[in-house]
Each structure stands twice: as C-alpha cells, then as structure tokens.
Design a protein around this motif. Sequence first.
Motif, PDB file in Angstrom:
ATOM      1  N   CYS A 297     -55.868 -21.427  69.855  1.00 64.58           N
ATOM      2  CA  CYS A 297     -55.631 -22.772  69.321  1.00 64.58           C
ATOM      3  C   CYS A 297     -54.149 -22.928  68.962  1.00 64.58           C
ATOM      4  CB  CYS A 297     -56.524 -22.981  68.095  1.00 64.58           C
ATOM      5  SG  CYS A 297     -56.097 -24.376  67.071  1.00 64.58           S
ATOM      6  N   HIS A 298     -53.447 -23.826  69.661  1.00 69.12           N
ATOM      7  CA  HIS A 298     -52.007 -23.987  69.447  1.00 69.12           C
ATOM      8  C   HIS A 298     -51.694 -24.421  68.020  1.00 69.12           C
ATOM      9  CE1 HIS A 298     -47.833 -25.056  70.107  1.00 69.12           C
ATOM     10  NE2 HIS A 298     -48.074 -26.281  69.699  1.00 69.12           N
ATOM     11  N   TRP A 299     -52.394 -25.452  67.505  1.00 69.01           N
ATOM     12  CA  TRP A 299     -52.077 -25.961  66.167  1.00 69.01           C
ATOM     13  C   TRP A 299     -52.533 -25.003  65.077  1.00 69.01           C
ATOM     14  CZ3 TRP A 299     -48.408 -29.245  65.507  1.00 69.01           C
ATOM     15  CH2 TRP A 299     -48.070 -30.096  66.556  1.00 69.01           C
ATOM     16  N   CYS A 300     -53.494 -24.126  65.397  1.00 69.41           N
ATOM     17  CA  CYS A 300     -53.817 -23.038  64.459  1.00 69.41           C
ATOM     18  C   CYS A 300     -52.611 -22.121  64.298  1.00 69.41           C
ATOM     19  CB  CYS A 300     -55.016 -22.242  64.954  1.00 69.41           C
ATOM     20  SG  CYS A 300     -56.541 -23.188  65.145  1.00 69.41           S
ATOM     21  N   HIS A 301     -51.935 -21.813  65.421  1.00 66.45           N
ATOM     22  CA  HIS A 301     -50.747 -20.970  65.347  1.00 66.45           C
ATOM     23  C   HIS A 301     -49.636 -21.663  64.555  1.00 66.45           C
ATOM     24  CE1 HIS A 301     -52.867 -18.528  68.071  1.00 66.45           C
ATOM     25  NE2 HIS A 301     -52.405 -18.993  69.207  1.00 66.45           N
ATOM     26  N   VAL A 302     -49.484 -22.976  64.781  1.00 66.94           N
ATOM     27  CA  VAL A 302     -48.438 -23.712  64.072  1.00 66.94           C
ATOM     28  C   VAL A 302     -48.677 -23.670  62.567  1.00 66.94           C
ATOM     29  CG1 VAL A 302     -47.411 -26.000  63.716  1.00 66.94           C
ATOM     30  CG2 VAL A 302     -47.948 -25.221  66.037  1.00 66.94           C
ATOM     31  N   MET A 303     -49.928 -23.909  62.138  1.00 69.58           N
ATOM     32  CA  MET A 303     -50.202 -23.917  60.707  1.00 69.58           C
ATOM     33  C   MET A 303     -50.068 -22.521  60.115  1.00 69.58           C
ATOM     34  SD  MET A 303     -53.283 -25.824  58.686  1.00 69.58           S
ATOM     35  CE  MET A 303     -53.283 -25.881  56.887  1.00 69.58           C
ATOM     36  N   GLU A 304     -50.431 -21.508  60.893  1.00 66.75           N
ATOM     37  CA  GLU A 304     -50.235 -20.151  60.395  1.00 66.75           C
ATOM     38  C   GLU A 304     -48.753 -19.886  60.149  1.00 66.75           C
ATOM     39  OE1 GLU A 304     -50.854 -15.457  61.631  1.00 66.75           O
ATOM     40  OE2 GLU A 304     -50.979 -17.012  63.169  1.00 66.75           O
ATOM     41  N   HIS A 305     -47.920 -20.216  61.126  1.00 64.91           N
ATOM     42  CA  HIS A 305     -46.491 -19.924  61.000  1.00 64.91           C
ATOM     43  C   HIS A 305     -45.863 -20.709  59.851  1.00 64.91           C
ATOM     44  CE1 HIS A 305     -42.404 -18.915  62.078  1.00 64.91           C
ATOM     45  NE2 HIS A 305     -42.101 -20.199  62.188  1.00 64.91           N
ATOM     46  N   GLU A 306     -46.219 -21.983  59.721  1.00 65.37           N
ATOM     47  CA  GLU A 306     -45.622 -22.827  58.696  1.00 65.37           C
ATOM     48  C   GLU A 306     -46.122 -22.492  57.294  1.00 65.37           C
ATOM     49  OE1 GLU A 306     -44.922 -26.965  61.273  1.00 65.37           O
ATOM     50  OE2 GLU A 306     -46.533 -26.825  59.786  1.00 65.37           O
ATOM     51  N   SER A 307     -47.424 -22.212  57.176  1.00 62.72           N
ATOM     52  CA  SER A 307     -48.029 -22.121  55.845  1.00 62.72           C
ATOM     53  C   SER A 307     -48.602 -20.752  55.515  1.00 62.72           C
ATOM     54  CB  SER A 307     -49.132 -23.181  55.697  1.00 62.72           C
ATOM     55  OG  SER A 307     -48.580 -24.487  55.732  1.00 62.72           O
ATOM     56  N   PHE A 308     -49.419 -20.185  56.394  1.00 62.01           N
ATOM     57  CA  PHE A 308     -50.140 -18.975  56.018  1.00 62.01           C
ATOM     58  C   PHE A 308     -49.242 -17.744  56.015  1.00 62.01           C
ATOM     59  CE2 PHE A 308     -53.938 -21.297  58.032  1.00 62.01           C
ATOM     60  CZ  PHE A 308     -54.131 -22.042  56.875  1.00 62.01           C
ATOM     61  N   GLU A 309     -48.101 -17.803  56.718  1.00 55.04           N
ATOM     62  CA  GLU A 309     -47.135 -16.710  56.665  1.00 55.04           C
ATOM     63  C   GLU A 309     -46.110 -16.914  55.555  1.00 55.04           C
ATOM     64  OE1 GLU A 309     -45.456 -16.617  60.561  1.00 55.04           O
ATOM     65  OE2 GLU A 309     -47.168 -15.571  61.456  1.00 55.04           O
ATOM     66  N   ASP A 310     -46.194 -18.033  54.843  1.00 55.90           N
ATOM     67  CA  ASP A 310     -45.206 -18.401  53.834  1.00 55.90           C
ATOM     68  C   ASP A 310     -45.627 -17.884  52.460  1.00 55.90           C
ATOM     69  OD1 ASP A 310     -42.841 -20.302  53.068  1.00 55.90           O
ATOM     70  OD2 ASP A 310     -44.471 -20.845  51.697  1.00 55.90           O
ATOM     71  N   ALA A 311     -44.709 -17.216  51.755  1.00 58.90           N
ATOM     72  CA  ALA A 311     -45.041 -16.595  50.466  1.00 58.90           C
ATOM     73  C   ALA A 311     -45.396 -17.639  49.409  1.00 58.90           C
ATOM     74  CB  ALA A 311     -43.871 -15.734  49.997  1.00 58.90           C
ATOM     75  N   GLU A 312     -44.721 -18.785  49.395  1.00 62.12           N
ATOM     76  CA  GLU A 312     -44.988 -19.803  48.378  1.00 62.12           C
ATOM     77  C   GLU A 312     -46.376 -20.406  48.578  1.00 62.12           C
ATOM     78  OE1 GLU A 312     -42.998 -23.893  46.497  1.00 62.12           O
ATOM     79  OE2 GLU A 312     -42.072 -22.895  48.232  1.00 62.12           O
ATOM     80  N   VAL A 313     -46.716 -20.729  49.812  1.00 65.15           N
ATOM     81  CA  VAL A 313     -48.050 -21.263  50.095  1.00 65.15           C
ATOM     82  C   VAL A 313     -49.106 -20.212  49.753  1.00 65.15           C
ATOM     83  CG1 VAL A 313     -49.618 -22.039  51.915  1.00 65.15           C
ATOM     84  CG2 VAL A 313     -47.248 -22.855  51.865  1.00 65.15           C
ATOM     85  N   ALA A 314     -48.875 -18.969  50.154  1.00 68.30           N
ATOM     86  CA  ALA A 314     -49.849 -17.904  49.894  1.00 68.30           C
ATOM     87  C   ALA A 314     -50.081 -17.727  48.403  1.00 68.30           C
ATOM     88  CB  ALA A 314     -49.367 -16.599  50.515  1.00 68.30           C
ATOM     89  N   ALA A 315     -49.026 -17.852  47.600  1.00 62.60           N
ATOM     90  CA  ALA A 315     -49.185 -17.696  46.149  1.00 62.60           C
ATOM     91  C   ALA A 315     -50.105 -18.762  45.586  1.00 62.60           C
ATOM     92  CB  ALA A 315     -47.814 -17.740  45.477  1.00 62.60           C
ATOM     93  N   LEU A 316     -49.948 -20.014  46.040  1.00 60.83           N
ATOM     94  CA  LEU A 316     -50.821 -21.091  45.568  1.00 60.83           C
ATOM     95  C   LEU A 316     -52.266 -20.864  46.020  1.00 60.83           C
ATOM     96  CD1 LEU A 316     -48.715 -24.358  46.038  1.00 60.83           C
ATOM     97  CD2 LEU A 316     -49.523 -23.373  43.896  1.00 60.83           C
ATOM     98  N   LEU A 317     -52.438 -20.466  47.261  1.00 60.56           N
ATOM     99  CA  LEU A 317     -53.796 -20.219  47.768  1.00 60.56           C
ATOM    100  C   LEU A 317     -54.457 -19.077  47.006  1.00 60.56           C
ATOM    101  CD1 LEU A 317     -53.289 -20.584  51.635  1.00 60.56           C
ATOM    102  CD2 LEU A 317     -54.836 -21.953  50.233  1.00 60.56           C
ATOM    103  N   ASN A 318     -53.744 -17.988  46.815  1.00 60.57           N
ATOM    104  CA  ASN A 318     -54.334 -16.808  46.176  1.00 60.57           C
ATOM    105  C   ASN A 318     -54.639 -17.043  44.702  1.00 60.57           C
ATOM    106  OD1 ASN A 318     -54.058 -15.503  48.628  1.00 60.57           O
ATOM    107  ND2 ASN A 318     -52.154 -14.483  48.064  1.00 60.57           N
ATOM    108  N   ALA A 319     -53.811 -17.868  44.048  1.00 63.68           N
ATOM    109  CA  ALA A 319     -54.028 -18.115  42.623  1.00 63.68           C
ATOM    110  C   ALA A 319     -55.143 -19.110  42.370  1.00 63.68           C
ATOM    111  CB  ALA A 319     -52.726 -18.624  41.984  1.00 63.68           C
TER     112      ALA A 319
END
Length: 781
Positions: free
Chosen positions: A70-92
């Motif tokens: 899925c192309h847009w799955c890859h895009v969202m992973e690169h933009e958000s799921f690989e990002d430390a700030e986004v990950a901190a909000l998700l994990n908290a």
Amino acid sequence: MRQPLPDAAAIAALPPDGGPEFNRLIFASSPYLRQHARNPVDWRPWGEEALAAARAADRPLFLSVGYSTCHWCHVMEHESFEDAEVAALLNAGFVCVKVDREERPDLDAVYMTATQLFTGRGGWPNSLWLTPDGRPWFAGTYFPREDRGPRQPGFLTLLAWLRQLWDERRDEVEKQADAIAAAVAQATALPAGAEAPPALSRALVDDALVALARDVDHAHGGFSGAPKFPPHQALALLLDEHARSGRADLLALVVDTLDGMARGGIHDHVGGGFHRYSTDARWFLPHFEKMLYDNAQLLPVYARASRAAGREDLADVARGIARWLLEDMRDETGGFHAALDADSEGEEGRFYLWTEAELAEQLGADEGALVARVHGCVPGGNYAEEATGRRSGGNILYLPRTIDDAAAAEGLAPAALRQRLADAHARLRAARARRVWPERDDKVLAAWNGLAIAGLARAGALLGEAEWVFAAAEAAGFVLGAMRADGRLLRSWRDGAAQLPAYLDDHAALGLGLLELHAATGDSRWLAEARALADALLADFAAPDGGFYFTGDIHESLLARGRDPFDAALPSGNGLAAQLLLRLAQTAGESRYQDAARRTLEAFAAPMDRAPRGTCTLIAALAEHLAGEGQGPGLPPLAGADGPPADSLHRPPLWVELYTDRTTVRAGASVAVTVRVAIDNGWQLGGDELAGLALRLEGEAEGLALDLPAPGGGSSAPLTGEQLLRGALQVAPDAPPGPRLLRLRLDYQACDDSRCLAPAALGLRAEITVEPQGGSGAPSP
C-alpha cells in the motif's frame, strides 16, 4: 531503504516487547507488520493481549489497518510512525495495534465499514480509534503529519484532540461508539425489506448486461471514470454470456477493455502481468504494486478472449501473466506469494521506469530508439508522480498506438515488429532483474492461491500450456498439504508455518481452483478435495436463511458477522461459493449442492437487482444456475420435443441437453431418451485415436437399463457441430415403484486445431417415477 531484520534465532532471543530497537511486531509473520517492527510506536498485533492492555490502562485503541504494498501506508509510516514526536503521543495516549488486512479480512471488512459510515469514503491505511472492547468512535484513512489548513488537521493535532475527548467527554465518546457499532451491524446485515425480493430470473442477468454496456468507456475500454481498476468479474461474466448466446457485442466489450489495458502503462510490457490500477482513464499511469489476485483473475480472461476472438496477441498477454506468476511469484514450495510493492529505493515505480539513455545502453542506439518510439518514451520522461507532479526523467513503457499502426510508421511488418519487441523486452527484463527489487510480500494466502490455481489450470488447458497446469497442481498440493491443521483449511502461510482459520473466500476460491484443475487433468483427487471444501462451507459458514457468512463458527466474534454479496478487488465469497456449489452439483450430481446454491442466490436477489455492477460474480452464478435449468440464451428448441429439456449444461466448448418423452413410466415399459450435444465452432470431440464422446448410466440404476447408439454411428471420426443420440431407458418388469433419479455421465475430450483439453465429464439428471405394472400413470409403449 529498510534495514534487514535479524534472523529467526536473534528474534527469538529478544524480550517480549521487542527490546530497545524493535516493537512487538518483530515477532509477527506478516511482512506488513514486520515492516513496522522498527517504528518507535509501541505497536502490538491484534489480539486479546492488546485488548487487555487497553482495558487495564483504560486507554483507547489506535487501530491502523493496511497491507505491505500500500503506497499511502508507506507514506504515513514515513511521515508519522517513524517520527519520534508522533510516536510519543501515540505511546502515551493509546494502545497501538497494527493489522494486515490480507491476513485478517474479517477485521478489515468490519472496520472499513465503520470508516465508510463515519467519513463517507474508505481506503488504506485505515485509521480508527476504538474503545477497549473494540467499538469505533473516530475514523479516517491517511492523515498527514502536519495541519493542511483549518479543515484538514494533521495527525499531531488530531491525536492531542482525540485524547482530550477521551479524558474529558467520555460519555459522548461512548455514545458515539454505541451508535457506530449499531450502524456497522445494520450495514453488514441483509436488509429485511418490506417487499419480496425479485425472483431468480433471466431479467436479473439481462439487466446486469445492460448496466455494464451503459457504463462502458468507448474511448479507452473498461468502464467510465478514474481511477480504473481491472474489471475482472465483469469481464468474466461478459465472456460467459458471449459463450452462451454468441452475442458479438459482449465479446467486443471484453476485447476493447483487454486491448486498452494491454496497451497501457498498467501492463508491465517488460516483465508481464498487470499493476494494481490506473490513476487515469486511459490505463496509462498506474500505482505500481502488482498483486497475485489481479493477475490470477486476468490470466483466464485473456486466454478465453484470445480463443473466442481468434486473437493470438491476447494469448501472448496471457503468456506474459503466466510467466510473471511462475518466475517472480512462485515460492520454492509451489505456492504463490501475495504481491510486489510499488516502491523501490524509496521511490514509487523506480523499478519499472526507463530513460531513453538506459534503453540505448541495454539495446544499442538503433534498437533503443525504436523501442522508445514504439513505447511512447520522451526525453524528459513521461512519468510524473500522481500526488506531486514531480518528474524523475523515467518513462513508463506503453503503446500509444496499436502494433499495426506502429509497424506502419516504422516501415515494418507487424510480425517483425512484434518479434523485435519481444527480443528487446527479454533483454530489458534481464537488465531490470539486476536493479533493487521492490519488497515482496511472500506470504501465501489460500484464497489468492485458489484464484491462481484456477487461472493457471483453465488458461493452461485452453492454450495448451502443460507447464501452467503442472504449476497449478503443485500449488494445490502445497496448500492442501501445508495449510491445514486437524483437517481444517488455514488462511496464511509464511516461513514454514500456517496460521489463522480460513474464511469463506479461502474455501470457495480454492474449491473452484481444484475443480478447474480436475477439468484440466481428470485427476479425481481434486474433485474429492473440492467436495470436502464445499462440505466445510455448508457445515461452518452457512446462514440459516441462505448464503454464507464470511467467518466460520470457530472464528473470533467481532462487531458484526457479515454476508457480503459485493465484489471488490476479489470476487465476493458468496458469489464464489454459489459457483462452486453449482459446478459440484453438475459434476457430482448431488442435489444438496444445487439446493444450497439456489438458496444463496435467492438470499442475494435484491442486491443483484439494485447493484448489478457490484455483484457480477453472483450474477455469473445466477446465469449458470438458470442455464442449468434450461433458462436463458442457449440452444434453440429441439425439433419434435414436447417441452424443455430435463437437464441442460453449458461448459465451453459444449452445450448438452437431456430430453425424455415422459416423467412417469410403468414397470416393464420404456422412456424415450434424447441427448443433444452442440459443439462450439472450431472444436471437435475425439479423433486421432482420442476418446471423443461416451455416455453411460451411473448412480442408482436398479431395474433400469439405458440403450443409446454409439456417438457418430460407431465411427472413429471426430465429432463436430450438433450430435443427437436417441435411445431408450428400459424399466425392468420387477423394478421397484417410486421416484427414481436418472443419472447419465457424459465423458468427452475436446480439441481445436492446436491442442486438446484434458478428458472431462459432465453429469445429466432427470426425475423418473416408476409405477407398478397396471398402474394409473400415462400410457407407456
């Protein structure tokens, strides 16, 4: 470029949470989940452990559903799921769960329905926020990391707002979750309706044909609008109806679409096969992922159309599909992998694009220039990214004009140009193989392999390609051997292990594939295994009022247990199940299969009536059912017959009908029997010492004896055209009274001018009531 994951031994030594480098997805088998194993997000796979963690922490679940190509799955992973700030909000704030929609189509269907109800549209990645018990209360698809104006908040903004809603307005969240859960259950249930559903009639089929014709794109083939997906199920229906009726307009619709696709950039002219879909109306600009299920369905369509239209170039496209399947997608075990990604080296389509300089380097200046002209290449590249419009300088190889027109422009004979292109494509294919390949989703899925088995077996038999039939048999043997546990079929296999109970489409698609393999080889093993799969459907998936649930009795209980009648990229499970049951009824002669197929069609008559384009697989089954009952286009009435045939079957290249002059007969008397066999033009039965046509009585034959002349008057010459076999069914004087099922087996082998199909058999049935001598039935001779 993704870093390679550690080997199995190193993974086994990691702590349960994956340790500092990985999250819990490192232990998953799914390639899609494993793609996210290095994300800083604390991902978990779907399961009781994740739900329990959400309950214990009283946190909402963030559910992300996607698939590996899925192309847009890859895009969202690169933009958000690989990002430390986004990950901190998700994990908290959330318990984060990843789902591979291809392994868990039940979860995907339920939560995609929720997203469509919430937003009015769907797609992947599918992003939802759930209560700890799995009820959705907010949903969307792709979210960019940053805000894009006041009406499109970014993922960072959205996460903060949703966590605030959960903390401060919990009552509203719960009410929303209840409402969406109820709406999902309602949307996935069959509507009761105040009016009776339409009767199963030829009108439903004819209305579908009208709807398809009305929406045709006459300029480019296929159906109007963009993006354009290969319309596999519609094309198969149109070919079925052309075979029954001989309508040239239906075949023209198929051929125009196949030509448009074959000339477009959606077609991989170098490697064979087709990309997932075209972003434009002219089949030019694809998203470059290549899926097993698309190509498995297109293979028999191209093969069938090539024979129906007498077009060898369409057969060549089929050969390209089969080559891609066998060379690029086959696991060493014999099963077929799921997909190839669109991206390589961080760019979509890079693997498939060519500059003019690269063509000259691989082919030489003159031949490279010829290929560039014929395939529509330009110096600056004809490819631009769909989202950004950025040009990389690469060219999509396509055919802006027909081969005949291109050959005329080049001063070449069409055959000579085709040969030069074939040679060039082989050289480019070898050069391309040295590039960095797109990631491969190497899991083996039962349903998708069933489609591949069916496609290879049918196309292989039609085009005389024994290697394809052998590959289909090898795949079938693998799935039946490695993807079962305690006698039950499993959904997914990877790295030596199979898992997850199989769904409706797994059983039905694999069963149909086995029937095609049986027809191509005559091996009774495949018929027996297909019957076992159908019996499992009837036992575990059947709904009490007709049709089948997507999940079986042993599957996890979700928000809803759906009975979806609609085709998508894959044919509907209920449509496949109806076709499987109908063909088993014909082959095995068991009325319970016919009855279950009829109940399935009756359950979905209303959707077929309302949405014919979305239910082509069911409508194809309906047309098959009606033809078997002697309804619909077919042979003209038999001269001298008192009524319609007692049984009628169509399996290209044959129409077969069974007539009896009465249905009630006294013991000691006889029934006149006529078997009519119509052989399609260009085909013959037997010849060259091949068994052509044989009829025999089978099943419960106590007190009955069939006397029919040998086909062709006993001559060994091949049979063509229409053959009428007239004889008698003799009832013994001491035959027990009561209803009897007359079952005839017709064995045949069909050949055209280039090859012979495998020996096959058809079953014909008629109800006969035997009365004792002196009974009150109609007079018997």
